[in-house]
Design a protein around this motif. Structure first.
Motif, PDB file in Angstrom:
ATOM      1  N   SER A  19       4.993  26.987  56.699  1.00 44.33           N
ATOM      2  CA  SER A  19       3.758  26.238  56.938  1.00 44.33           C
ATOM      3  C   SER A  19       3.706  25.690  58.361  1.00 44.33           C
ATOM      4  O   SER A  19       2.630  25.376  58.855  1.00 44.33           O
ATOM      5  N   LYS A  20       4.859  25.590  59.032  1.00 46.04           N
ATOM      6  CA  LYS A  20       4.885  25.042  60.389  1.00 46.04           C
ATOM      7  C   LYS A  20       4.783  26.134  61.454  1.00 46.04           C
ATOM      8  O   LYS A  20       4.738  25.839  62.632  1.00 46.04           O
ATOM      9  N   ARG A  69     -11.828  20.302  61.228  1.00 43.14           N
ATOM     10  CA  ARG A  69     -12.843  20.932  60.388  1.00 43.14           C
ATOM     11  C   ARG A  69     -14.167  20.191  60.385  1.00 43.14           C
ATOM     12  O   ARG A  69     -15.221  20.800  60.292  1.00 43.14           O
ATOM     13  N   GLY A 104       2.970  29.437  63.439  1.00 40.96           N
ATOM     14  CA  GLY A 104       1.636  29.917  63.783  1.00 40.96           C
ATOM     15  C   GLY A 104       0.843  28.895  64.560  1.00 40.96           C
ATOM     16  O   GLY A 104       1.348  27.838  64.955  1.00 40.96           O
ATOM     17  N   ASN A 105      -0.426  29.211  64.764  1.00 38.75           N
ATOM     18  CA  ASN A 105      -1.292  28.327  65.532  1.00 38.75           C
ATOM     19  C   ASN A 105      -1.681  27.107  64.704  1.00 38.75           C
ATOM     20  O   ASN A 105      -1.815  27.201  63.487  1.00 38.75           O
ATOM     21  N   PRO A 106      -1.884  25.986  65.365  1.00 35.08           N
ATOM     22  CA  PRO A 106      -2.321  24.803  64.615  1.00 35.08           C
ATOM     23  C   PRO A 106      -3.751  24.984  64.107  1.00 35.08           C
ATOM     24  O   PRO A 106      -4.572  25.654  64.734  1.00 35.08           O
ATOM     25  N   LYS A 107      -4.059  24.385  62.987  1.00 34.73           N
ATOM     26  CA  LYS A 107      -5.408  24.465  62.433  1.00 34.73           C
ATOM     27  C   LYS A 107      -6.317  23.517  63.207  1.00 34.73           C
ATOM     28  O   LYS A 107      -5.925  22.407  63.554  1.00 34.73           O
ATOM     29  N   GLY A 108      -7.532  23.960  63.457  1.00 40.11           N
ATOM     30  CA  GLY A 108      -8.486  23.147  64.186  1.00 40.11           C
ATOM     31  C   GLY A 108      -9.117  22.087  63.308  1.00 40.11           C
ATOM     32  O   GLY A 108      -8.995  22.108  62.081  1.00 40.11           O
TER      33      GLY A 108
END
Length: 54
Positions: free
Chosen positions: A4-5, A13, A7-11
């Motif tokens: 879950s940590k 919403r 990849g790219n951070p979620k923007g």
């Protein structure tokens, strides 16, 4: 491993837009007034008289 940590951070919403969001850009254009049906027919008849092919 904690996937879950990675990849790219979620923007964000549901961010609110600033107060100047709708104020940017050029002003909206104004449409010319619509031609009445009588004016349209008169213009079409005048164009038909000028046209030698008809």
């Amino acid at each position: 491993m904690d996937y879950s940590k990675s990849g790219n951070p979620k923007g964000a919403r549901s961010t609110l837009r600033g107060p100047d969001h709708a104020q940017k850009g050029a002003p909206k254009s104004v449409k010319p007034p619509r031609e009445s049906q009588e004016d349209l027919l008169a213009r079409m008849k005048a164009a038909a008289k000028k046209d030698p092919k008809a």
